[in-house]
Write an enzyme that holds these catalytic residues in place. Structure first.
Site, short mmCIF file in Angstrom:
data_model
loop_
_atom_site.label_atom_id
_atom_site.label_comp_id
_atom_site.label_asym_id
_atom_site.label_seq_id
_atom_site.Cartn_x
_atom_site.Cartn_y
_atom_site.Cartn_z
N SER A 93 0.83 -1.21 0.00
CA SER A 93 0.00 0.00 0.00
C SER A 93 0.87 1.25 0.00
CB SER A 93 -0.88 0.00 1.25
OG SER A 93 -1.45 1.28 1.46
N TYR A 142 -1.89 -0.72 10.14
CA TYR A 142 -1.95 -1.08 8.72
C TYR A 142 -0.70 -0.55 8.00
CZ TYR A 142 -3.71 -1.44 3.92
OH TYR A 142 -3.85 -1.74 2.58
#
Ligand code: NDP
Length: 260
Positions: free
Chosen positions: A157, A170
């Site tokens: 990501s 995350y």
């Protein structure tokens, strides 16, 4: 004919599902996986078969090393031992069957203040997003290294590169995945196994379902490309990396419409 084999973790929906379909259409035998959504995995199997492709379902939690070992036992038994005319196997070595390509895609998001996060929530994010890649690489590598051929593609990501507020765990898990990508690429380059990551921006999947229409519009305005990415775009890049020149390794490729 030697049909190349790929495992796409977390392929019941979203980016993983698009990857499974793209690889199947490109002629790969696809091992499809998810933890919970078995009905969706069955639907994906039918879709791949309708396209004239082949696949094997390997459901299980890739954040659990025992389940990953079980998944890889299925993979090693699926094609028995490699045929002696397999051009990738020098001298037809008697080794268990394995993967040509591993796509570490399974992942979960977690939104909230770090100070509110429980130990269990932290562990679940790390197990699912980062340890899963370690467990799958560890099982996939002996076959790849023996054959001196293999590709690992980590679906990461942009938040692993830039960091996102209220997504600290995350972001940390994806930054870890980026570090794993770069280090493992160096470790495996002498064995001709390439490791790369795609640092996705906002891709239009159920992972972003928590956003309401107003939030989606605000986010879209921040993206220079003026839109979210599609799972098919991420899948196209994953397939390109599986087929890219072998000198391309250790890269964290940002696919975010210019956002960061
Ligand atoms: P989705 O939520 O749409 O799909 C996630 C997939 O992962 C599902 O198939 C889910 O299956 C599976 N999964 C989750 N946990 C596990 C587990 N422990 N074991 C096996 N499978 C599991 O997500 P996306 O398609 O959006 O995301 C895919 C990847 O892309 C993730 O790694 C995500 O972090 C990354 N990414 C996504 C972005 C986005 O904007 N969508 C942006 C940046 C990165 P099941 O429900 O059965 O558990």
């Amino acid at each position: 004919m030697h049909r190349k084999k790929v495992l796409v973790t977390g392929s019941s929906r979203g980016i993983g599902r698009a990857c499974a379909l793209a690889f199947a259409q490109a002629g790969y035998h696809v091992f499809i996986n998810c933890r919970n959504s078995l009905d969706r995995l069955n639907a994906l199997e039918r879709e791949i078969l309708n396209l004239g492709g082949t696949c094997t379902k390997v459901p299980g939690d890739v954040g659990n090393p025992d389940e990953v070992r079980r998944i890889f036992r299925v993979i090693s038994e699926a094609g028995a031992s490699p045929a002696t005319d397999d051009p990738g196997v020098p001298g037809g070595l008697d080794i268990p069957d394995g993967l040509d390509v591993l796509v570490n895609n399974a992942g979960i998001s977690h939104f909230g203040l770090l100070s509110d996060m429980s130990d269990e929530e932290w562990r679940t994010v790390m197990d699912t997003n980062l340890s899963s890649a370690f467990y799958c690489c560890r099982e996939a590598l002996p076959y790849m290294v023996t054959r001196k051929q293999g590709r690992i593609i980590n679906i990461s990501s942009m938040w692993g590169v830039a960091g996102a507020s209220c997504e600290a765990a995350y972001s940390a898990s994806k930054a870890g995945l980026n570090g794993l990508t770069q280090a493992l690429a160096k470790e495996l380059a002498p064995s001709n196994v390439q490791v790369n990551a795609i640092a996705c921006g906002v891709i239009d999947t159920e992972m972003n379902a928590r956003l309401d229409e107003e939030e989606r519009n605000a986010l879209r305005e921040e993206i220079p490309a003026g839109r979210f990415g599609t799972p098919e775009e991420a899948a196209k890049l994953a397939l390109m990396l599986a087929e890219a020149p072998g000198y391309l390794t250790g890269q964290i490729i940002r696919m975010d419409g210019g956002l960061i």
